[in-house]
Motif scaffolding. Structure first.
Motif, PDB file in Angstrom:
ATOM      1  N   UNK A 116       0.808  -1.230   0.000  1.00 57.17           N
ATOM      2  CA  UNK A 116       0.000   0.000   0.000  1.00 57.17           C
ATOM      3  C   UNK A 116       0.840   1.278   0.000  1.00 57.17           C
ATOM      4  N   UNK A 117       2.164   1.123   0.184  1.00 56.39           N
ATOM      5  CA  UNK A 117       3.003   2.315   0.320  1.00 56.39           C
ATOM      6  C   UNK A 117       4.293   2.166  -0.490  1.00 56.39           C
ATOM      7  N   UNK A 118       4.247   2.658  -1.711  1.00 58.43           N
ATOM      8  CA  UNK A 118       5.433   2.558  -2.550  1.00 58.43           C
ATOM      9  C   UNK A 118       6.487   3.599  -2.203  1.00 58.43           C
ATOM     10  N   UNK A 119       6.200   4.442  -1.202  1.00 57.81           N
ATOM     11  CA  UNK A 119       7.195   5.422  -0.761  1.00 57.81           C
ATOM     12  C   UNK A 119       8.063   4.902   0.383  1.00 57.81           C
ATOM     13  N   UNK A 120       7.820   3.666   0.815  1.00 58.64           N
ATOM     14  CA  UNK A 120       8.561   3.088   1.936  1.00 58.64           C
ATOM     15  C   UNK A 120       9.664   2.160   1.439  1.00 58.64           C
ATOM     16  N   UNK A 121      10.822   2.242   2.087  1.00 60.73           N
ATOM     17  CA  UNK A 121      11.933   1.332   1.820  1.00 60.73           C
ATOM     18  C   UNK A 121      11.992   0.282   2.924  1.00 60.73           C
ATOM     19  N   UNK A 122      11.955  -0.983   2.557  1.00 63.21           N
ATOM     20  CA  UNK A 122      12.068  -2.070   3.518  1.00 63.21           C
ATOM     21  C   UNK A 122      13.479  -2.649   3.457  1.00 63.21           C
ATOM     22  N   UNK A 123      14.104  -2.747   4.625  1.00 62.04           N
ATOM     23  CA  UNK A 123      15.470  -3.278   4.739  1.00 62.04           C
ATOM     24  C   UNK A 123      15.426  -4.500   5.638  1.00 62.04           C
ATOM     25  N   UNK A 124      16.025  -5.598   5.187  1.00 59.79           N
ATOM     26  CA  UNK A 124      16.014  -6.823   5.983  1.00 59.79           C
ATOM     27  C   UNK A 124      17.367  -7.030   6.658  1.00 59.79           C
ATOM     28  N   UNK A 125      17.329  -7.288   7.961  1.00 59.55           N
ATOM     29  CA  UNK A 125      18.518  -7.634   8.741  1.00 59.55           C
ATOM     30  C   UNK A 125      18.306  -9.007   9.382  1.00 59.55           C
ATOM     31  N   UNK A 126      19.293  -9.866   9.262  1.00 55.03           N
ATOM     32  CA  UNK A 126      19.206 -11.223   9.811  1.00 55.03           C
ATOM     33  C   UNK A 126      19.446 -11.237  11.316  1.00 55.03           C
ATOM     34  N   UNK A 127      18.577 -11.920  12.033  1.00 55.32           N
ATOM     35  CA  UNK A 127      18.811 -12.174  13.455  1.00 55.32           C
ATOM     36  C   UNK A 127      18.268 -13.559  13.815  1.00 55.32           C
ATOM     37  N   UNK A 128      18.889 -14.612  13.275  1.00 61.69           N
ATOM     38  CA  UNK A 128      18.421 -15.975  13.541  1.00 61.69           C
ATOM     39  C   UNK A 128      18.683 -16.389  14.985  1.00 61.69           C
ATOM     40  N   UNK A 129      17.640 -16.809  15.663  1.00 62.18           N
ATOM     41  CA  UNK A 129      17.757 -17.248  17.056  1.00 62.18           C
ATOM     42  C   UNK A 129      17.990 -18.758  17.072  1.00 62.18           C
ATOM     43  N   UNK A 219      11.291   5.253  11.193  1.00 63.48           N
ATOM     44  CA  UNK A 219      11.243   6.694  11.463  1.00 63.48           C
ATOM     45  C   UNK A 219      11.548   7.032  12.918  1.00 63.48           C
ATOM     46  N   UNK A 220      12.637   6.435  13.413  1.00 61.83           N
ATOM     47  CA  UNK A 220      13.111   6.742  14.755  1.00 61.83           C
ATOM     48  C   UNK A 220      12.408   6.012  15.875  1.00 61.83           C
ATOM     49  N   UNK A 221      11.450   5.163  15.536  1.00 62.94           N
ATOM     50  CA  UNK A 221      10.717   4.409  16.559  1.00 62.94           C
ATOM     51  C   UNK A 221      11.037   2.916  16.464  1.00 62.94           C
ATOM     52  N   UNK A 222      10.988   2.237  17.616  1.00 67.20           N
ATOM     53  CA  UNK A 222      11.270   0.811  17.690  1.00 67.20           C
ATOM     54  C   UNK A 222       9.987   0.073  18.064  1.00 67.20           C
ATOM     55  N   UNK A 223       9.695  -0.990  17.305  1.00 68.97           N
ATOM     56  CA  UNK A 223       8.511  -1.798  17.560  1.00 68.97           C
ATOM     57  C   UNK A 223       8.917  -3.266  17.607  1.00 68.97           C
ATOM     58  N   UNK A 224       8.549  -3.966  18.666  1.00 69.77           N
ATOM     59  CA  UNK A 224       8.894  -5.386  18.781  1.00 69.77           C
ATOM     60  C   UNK A 224       7.652  -6.248  18.667  1.00 69.77           C
ATOM     61  N   UNK A 225       7.866  -7.470  18.199  1.00 73.25           N
ATOM     62  CA  UNK A 225       6.773  -8.424  18.088  1.00 73.25           C
ATOM     63  C   UNK A 225       6.012  -8.297  16.781  1.00 73.25           C
ATOM     64  N   UNK A 226       4.889  -8.997  16.714  1.00 75.49           N
ATOM     65  CA  UNK A 226       4.060  -8.997  15.503  1.00 75.49           C
ATOM     66  C   UNK A 226       3.292  -7.680  15.429  1.00 75.49           C
ATOM     67  N   UNK A 227       3.985  -6.657  14.978  1.00 73.83           N
ATOM     68  CA  UNK A 227       3.455  -5.292  14.980  1.00 73.83           C
ATOM     69  C   UNK A 227       2.162  -5.189  14.178  1.00 73.83           C
ATOM     70  N   UNK A 236       4.238   6.288   9.827  1.00 78.64           N
ATOM     71  CA  UNK A 236       4.579   6.717   8.471  1.00 78.64           C
ATOM     72  C   UNK A 236       4.669   8.232   8.401  1.00 78.64           C
ATOM     73  N   UNK A 237       5.795   8.739   7.880  1.00 77.91           N
ATOM     74  CA  UNK A 237       5.954  10.185   7.742  1.00 77.91           C
ATOM     75  C   UNK A 237       5.155  10.695   6.565  1.00 77.91           C
ATOM     76  N   UNK A 238       4.590  11.912   6.684  1.00 80.41           N
ATOM     77  CA  UNK A 238       3.811  12.485   5.566  1.00 80.41           C
ATOM     78  C   UNK A 238       4.715  12.850   4.393  1.00 80.41           C
TER      79      UNK A 238
END
Length: 238
Positions: A116-129, A219-227, A236-238
């Motif tokens: 729904x948001x083509x203005x967002x960049x998604x970056x994946x970082x690995x953290x295998x437990x 955007x400077x905020x941290x969210x944990x879990x199944x957000x 989302x910034x305007x």
């Protein structure tokens, strides 16, 4: 083994010699143990001071991390896979584990959000437990190897959509379905480069203080879990 006495913030080695000669003088050992028994508060205070120092260092690192992400995002993104336009706004970083059930739940939410948001960049970082998810590291390496052939994101989709089947058969099946060069795929996922790339992400996660997955930075905020989707929409910034 060296005998250690904790005073303030300093771990002072009383004796530190090669293991073959690690002999503690009985009188010295007795003296140190007597001090500890008579003043146990020294240990408690030292541990508390050390923990406070570590927390402050972590806080400073997080502040630096958020600042860099806002002003020089490429320094944080580095070689990690991204999808979407690379701008300085609306960069969503995902620390995730392919075998984590909460990560699988979050995957559905993130997919809906990104669609729904083509203005967002998604970056994946690995953290295998790996301690609780035996296939997490193998899946991470397989996805990294797919990324070396430009197919990280479809491989990422396939792993999460078939999470209950994680294993060697699935990794090769996905690679074949994506028309990867299997020999190259096998070399890459078993390479030192794969280990180093994943360890780099894990070290970043440890410095931030992440203990579980998934974790999102947006955007400077941290969210944990199944957000929930609403949380991402709000951030989302305007």
């Amino acid at each position: 083994m060296a005998l250690l006495l904790i005073i303030g913030l300093t771990w002072i080695p009383i004796i530190s010699v090669p293991s073959a000669q690690a002999i503690i003088e009985p009188e010295l050992e007795k003296t140190v143990l007597d001090i500890i028994r008579q003043h146990p508060e020294v240990l408690i205070e030292s541990v508390q001071a050390y923990q406070k120092q570590q927390q402050e260092q972590q806080k400073q690192f997080i502040q630096s991390f958020v600042s860099q992400l806002a002003t020089h995002p490429q320094t944080i993104i580095a070689d990690s896979p991204i999808t979407g336009p690379l701008t300085q706004k609306n960069i969503l970083i995902e620390f995730s584990d392919f075998q984590c059930p909460y990560c699988q739940q979050a995957y559905e939410t993130v997919k809906t959000f990104m669609d729904s948001h083509d203005e967002v960049t998604l970056v994946y970082k690995h953290f295998p437990l790996s301690s609780i998810h035996p296939q997490a590291m193998a899946a991470a390496k397989a996805s990294w190897a797919a990324g070396e052939q430009g197919k990280f994101w479809p491989y990422y989709d396939a792993l999460f959509m078939q999470q209950e089947k994680l294993g060697e058969k699935l990794y090769l099946e996905i690679a074949n379905n994506l028309n990867l060069d299997i020999n190259q795929f096998q070399r890459n996922r078993n390479s030192k480069r794969a280990n180093l790339a994943i360890e780099k992400d894990m070290e970043l996660a440890r410095q931030i203080g992440i203990q579980g997955t998934p974790l999102f930075v947006f955007n400077g905020q941290f969210f944990s879990g199944a957000v929930p989707l609403s949380t991402l929409e709000t951030a989302l910034s305007p």
